[in-house]
Design a protein around this motif. Sequence first.
Motif, PDB file in Angstrom:
ATOM      1  N   LYS A  47       0.846  -1.202   0.000  1.00  0.00           N
ATOM      2  CA  LYS A  47       0.000   0.000   0.000  1.00  0.00           C
ATOM      3  C   LYS A  47       0.876   1.245   0.000  1.00  0.00           C
ATOM      4  O   LYS A  47       1.989   1.229   0.523  1.00  0.00           O
ATOM      5  CB  LYS A  47      -0.885   0.027   1.250  1.00  0.00           C
ATOM      6  CG  LYS A  47      -1.811  -1.139   1.390  1.00  0.00           C
ATOM      7  CD  LYS A  47      -2.533  -1.052   2.724  1.00  0.00           C
ATOM      8  CE  LYS A  47      -3.172  -2.390   3.038  1.00  0.00           C
ATOM      9  NZ  LYS A  47      -3.423  -2.550   4.446  1.00  0.00           N
ATOM     10  N   LYS A  92       4.236   4.934  -7.432  1.00  0.00           N
ATOM     11  CA  LYS A  92       2.828   4.787  -7.038  1.00  0.00           C
ATOM     12  C   LYS A  92       2.088   3.891  -8.020  1.00  0.00           C
ATOM     13  O   LYS A  92       1.272   3.057  -7.619  1.00  0.00           O
ATOM     14  CB  LYS A  92       2.146   6.148  -6.964  1.00  0.00           C
ATOM     15  CG  LYS A  92       2.614   7.020  -5.820  1.00  0.00           C
ATOM     16  CD  LYS A  92       1.933   8.385  -5.861  1.00  0.00           C
ATOM     17  CE  LYS A  92       2.418   9.284  -4.760  1.00  0.00           C
ATOM     18  NZ  LYS A  92       1.835  10.631  -4.836  1.00  0.00           N
ATOM     19  N   SER A  93       2.372   4.036  -9.303  1.00  0.00           N
ATOM     20  CA  SER A  93       1.724   3.200 -10.326  1.00  0.00           C
ATOM     21  C   SER A  93       2.114   1.735 -10.169  1.00  0.00           C
ATOM     22  O   SER A  93       1.277   0.844 -10.337  1.00  0.00           O
ATOM     23  CB  SER A  93       2.112   3.677 -11.728  1.00  0.00           C
ATOM     24  OG  SER A  93       1.600   4.959 -11.963  1.00  0.00           O
ATOM     25  N   GLN A 133       0.172   0.415  -7.316  1.00  0.00           N
ATOM     26  CA  GLN A 133      -1.235   0.303  -7.707  1.00  0.00           C
ATOM     27  C   GLN A 133      -1.503  -1.014  -8.428  1.00  0.00           C
ATOM     28  O   GLN A 133      -2.503  -1.671  -8.169  1.00  0.00           O
ATOM     29  CB  GLN A 133      -1.609   1.491  -8.611  1.00  0.00           C
ATOM     30  CG  GLN A 133      -3.084   1.662  -8.841  1.00  0.00           C
ATOM     31  CD  GLN A 133      -3.837   2.047  -7.577  1.00  0.00           C
ATOM     32  OE1 GLN A 133      -3.283   2.626  -6.651  1.00  0.00           O
ATOM     33  NE2 GLN A 133      -5.101   1.719  -7.526  1.00  0.00           N
ATOM     34  N   LYS A 155      -0.660  -4.363  -6.052  1.00  0.00           N
ATOM     35  CA  LYS A 155      -1.574  -4.666  -4.938  1.00  0.00           C
ATOM     36  C   LYS A 155      -2.703  -5.613  -5.346  1.00  0.00           C
ATOM     37  O   LYS A 155      -3.322  -6.236  -4.499  1.00  0.00           O
ATOM     38  CB  LYS A 155      -2.130  -3.387  -4.330  1.00  0.00           C
ATOM     39  CG  LYS A 155      -3.213  -2.712  -5.129  1.00  0.00           C
ATOM     40  CD  LYS A 155      -3.749  -1.503  -4.393  1.00  0.00           C
ATOM     41  CE  LYS A 155      -4.897  -0.871  -5.149  1.00  0.00           C
ATOM     42  NZ  LYS A 155      -5.417   0.309  -4.480  1.00  0.00           N
ATOM     43  N   TYR A 156      -2.973  -5.740  -6.639  1.00  0.00           N
ATOM     44  CA  TYR A 156      -4.047  -6.623  -7.107  1.00  0.00           C
ATOM     45  C   TYR A 156      -3.630  -8.088  -7.212  1.00  0.00           C
ATOM     46  O   TYR A 156      -4.458  -8.939  -7.489  1.00  0.00           O
ATOM     47  CB  TYR A 156      -4.570  -6.147  -8.468  1.00  0.00           C
ATOM     48  CG  TYR A 156      -5.319  -4.842  -8.384  1.00  0.00           C
ATOM     49  CD1 TYR A 156      -6.560  -4.773  -7.739  1.00  0.00           C
ATOM     50  CD2 TYR A 156      -4.794  -3.677  -8.899  1.00  0.00           C
ATOM     51  CE1 TYR A 156      -7.247  -3.576  -7.633  1.00  0.00           C
ATOM     52  CE2 TYR A 156      -5.473  -2.470  -8.805  1.00  0.00           C
ATOM     53  CZ  TYR A 156      -6.699  -2.438  -8.171  1.00  0.00           C
ATOM     54  OH  TYR A 156      -7.375  -1.251  -8.071  1.00  0.00           O
TER      55      TYR A 156
END
Length: 162
Positions: A108, A126-127, A130, A133-134
């Motif tokens: 996170k 950050k990307s 992002q 995290k999936y």
Amino acid sequence: FQKNHIGHPSTTLIKNNLADWYDEKLKWVVDFEFYIRCLQAGNFYAIRKPLINIGISKEQITKSVFRKIEVEIPENIYLLDKLGTIVLKNVFVYDYYWRLLRNVGIRKLKDMTDHCGENIIPKPIKSMLQLQKYFPLGLLRFGIVSKPLMYVSYLNHIISGK
């Protein structure tokens, strides 16, 4: 960024000009950052024959900070800030940061900001978070899964120009 091909600082002979030296803010990527600056300056010569052999012990800094998020994350974000996010256009550098996030288990943005202090998290990092995290961390440890995902993230970074 793929691998420290130079090795430990004790494997180098460096003329001390008192202007360019190790960044005292760093522990983990200290030699790496220094070598990048030396290589960018173009003042180096490589001897292919090994002249020194280094043992591994628990007293080494490497052993004391390896996979310590509180050291690795802020130092690598600091390094990225020093070099500029333009270096992330190189797929090997992008992959280095992708693997860093995966290997230390950051999932996170808050986990990232908790360790970065004053350092600002760049948009490409950050990307990466992002997308990562999936997917379960265990799945991301498989190259057959991680590399294509990293490459999709990389292409998005290149296309978006951010």
